[in-house]
Design an enzyme around this catalytic site. Structure first.
Site, PDB file in Angstrom:
ATOM      1  N   LYS A 163       0.823  -1.213   0.000  1.00 26.21           N
ATOM      2  CA  LYS A 163       0.000   0.000   0.000  1.00 26.21           C
ATOM      3  C   LYS A 163       0.859   1.265   0.000  1.00 26.21           C
ATOM      4  O   LYS A 163       0.581   2.197  -0.741  1.00 26.21           O
ATOM      5  CB  LYS A 163      -0.944   0.009   1.203  1.00 26.21           C
ATOM      6  CG  LYS A 163      -1.950  -1.130   1.214  1.00 26.21           C
ATOM      7  CD  LYS A 163      -2.884  -1.065   2.412  1.00 26.21           C
ATOM      8  CE  LYS A 163      -2.183  -1.145   3.750  1.00 26.21           C
ATOM      9  NZ  LYS A 163      -1.567  -2.444   4.068  1.00 26.21           N
ATOM     10  N   ARG A 223     -10.063   0.606   8.950  1.00 23.51           N
ATOM     11  CA  ARG A 223      -9.668  -0.757   9.300  1.00 23.51           C
ATOM     12  C   ARG A 223     -10.807  -1.565   9.889  1.00 23.51           C
ATOM     13  O   ARG A 223     -10.633  -2.743  10.151  1.00 23.51           O
ATOM     14  CB  ARG A 223      -8.507  -0.726  10.292  1.00 23.51           C
ATOM     15  CG  ARG A 223      -7.235  -0.247   9.633  1.00 23.51           C
ATOM     16  CD  ARG A 223      -6.067  -0.430  10.552  1.00 23.51           C
ATOM     17  NE  ARG A 223      -4.889   0.176   9.946  1.00 23.51           N
ATOM     18  CZ  ARG A 223      -3.672  -0.262  10.131  1.00 23.51           C
ATOM     19  NH1 ARG A 223      -3.457  -1.300  10.897  1.00 23.51           N
ATOM     20  NH2 ARG A 223      -2.659   0.341   9.558  1.00 23.51           N
ATOM     21  N   ARG A 228      -0.636  -9.343  13.534  1.00 21.79           N
ATOM     22  CA  ARG A 228      -1.122  -8.291  12.633  1.00 21.79           C
ATOM     23  C   ARG A 228      -1.902  -8.881  11.469  1.00 21.79           C
ATOM     24  O   ARG A 228      -2.956  -8.361  11.082  1.00 21.79           O
ATOM     25  CB  ARG A 228       0.048  -7.456  12.108  1.00 21.79           C
ATOM     26  CG  ARG A 228       0.623  -6.562  13.188  1.00 21.79           C
ATOM     27  CD  ARG A 228       1.928  -5.927  12.770  1.00 21.79           C
ATOM     28  NE  ARG A 228       1.747  -5.048  11.634  1.00 21.79           N
ATOM     29  CZ  ARG A 228       2.746  -4.677  10.835  1.00 21.79           C
ATOM     30  NH1 ARG A 228       3.972  -5.116  11.037  1.00 21.79           N
ATOM     31  NH2 ARG A 228       2.520  -3.854   9.836  1.00 21.79           N
ATOM     32  N   ARG A 240      11.154  -5.494   5.264  1.00 17.91           N
ATOM     33  CA  ARG A 240      10.948  -4.085   5.618  1.00 17.91           C
ATOM     34  C   ARG A 240      11.476  -3.816   7.035  1.00 17.91           C
ATOM     35  O   ARG A 240      12.014  -2.744   7.312  1.00 17.91           O
ATOM     36  CB  ARG A 240       9.456  -3.756   5.525  1.00 17.91           C
ATOM     37  CG  ARG A 240       9.109  -2.313   5.851  1.00 17.91           C
ATOM     38  CD  ARG A 240       7.651  -2.022   5.633  1.00 17.91           C
ATOM     39  NE  ARG A 240       6.827  -2.679   6.643  1.00 17.91           N
ATOM     40  CZ  ARG A 240       5.508  -2.774   6.569  1.00 17.91           C
ATOM     41  NH1 ARG A 240       4.864  -2.294   5.528  1.00 17.91           N
ATOM     42  NH2 ARG A 240       4.827  -3.363   7.529  1.00 17.91           N
ATOM     43  N   ARG A 288      10.649  -0.635  13.070  1.00 22.44           N
ATOM     44  CA  ARG A 288       9.368  -0.877  13.741  1.00 22.44           C
ATOM     45  C   ARG A 288       9.432  -2.225  14.446  1.00 22.44           C
ATOM     46  O   ARG A 288       9.759  -3.234  13.827  1.00 22.44           O
ATOM     47  CB  ARG A 288       8.217  -0.882  12.724  1.00 22.44           C
ATOM     48  CG  ARG A 288       7.838   0.483  12.232  1.00 22.44           C
ATOM     49  CD  ARG A 288       6.713   0.440  11.239  1.00 22.44           C
ATOM     50  NE  ARG A 288       5.547  -0.288  11.733  1.00 22.44           N
ATOM     51  CZ  ARG A 288       4.412  -0.380  11.064  1.00 22.44           C
ATOM     52  NH1 ARG A 288       4.280   0.197   9.884  1.00 22.44           N
ATOM     53  NH2 ARG A 288       3.401  -1.061  11.556  1.00 22.44           N
TER      54      ARG A 288
END
Length: 190
Positions: free
Chosen positions: A14, A89, A146, A128, A134
């Site tokens: 995204k 969401r 998640r 990532r 993160r």
């Protein structure tokens, strides 16, 4: 004016596609992640609360997210539209977004859902995580949480927009430019 919900699980691409769409269409990027980081960077109460939930791999409560989004929409003038990345969401957030946009004489043009198999998502998120710093990009259990939260709580948002005939599903695996071409073809048809 285009108001687009770019949808998909964590790691679907995204963010990558949003950047390209912003350049092509002159849209304002509305990413809840960016809003959270802004509030966190400024040390606001909302930012600290959002961080607690994100670090645990859970969704931030609707009232926190909706407040941040409403502020961003209200303060943004002279835009060609918004690209919603990571929001809504939940179905409740989608309903609240429709109401907010209606108050501003706008509506969602469509939802574009990037579909990616779970194993590829996990690989992308771990990759990532090497540069994102993160916590939730680096831990297998948090990544799994998640993805599970997305499947259980977020995926129903696609049904909400499907019920409005605003959902288009796109294969999110392949070359970035090819996926982008598919997305722009959908947007150009609005």
């Amino acid at each position: 004016m285009y108001n687009i919900v770019l949808f998909g699980p964590p790691g679907a691409g995204k963010g990558t596609q949003s950047e390209k769409l912003i350049q092509k269409y002159g849209l304002t990027h509305l990413s809840t992640g960016d809003l959270f980081r802004k509030h966190l960077g400024e040390g606001t109460e909302l930012g600290l609360l959002a961080k607690k939930y994100m670090n645990e791999g859970h969704l931030v409560p609707d009232e926190v997210v909706i407040g941040m989004v409403e502020d961003k929409i209200s303060e943004t003038k002279d835009t060609h539209g918004f690209i919603f990345d990571g929001f809504p969401r939940t179905t409740a957030q989608a309903e609240a977004l429709d109401k907010m946009l209606g108050n501003h004489k706008m509506e969602i043009s469509g939802m574009i859902a990037l579909e990616v198999p779970q194993e590829i998502l996990k690989e992308r998120i771990k990759e990532r995580g090497k540069t994102s710093n993160r916590v939730d990009d680096q831990d297998d259990a948090k990544i799994n949480t998640r993805i599970k939260v997305y499947l259980d709580e977020t995926l129903p948002v696609a049904d909400y927009y499907s019920g409005q005939n605003k959902l288009t599903k796109i294969n999110g695996v392949g070359k970035i430019e090819e996926i982008f071409a598919e997305i722009t073809s959908v947007i150009d048809s609005y």
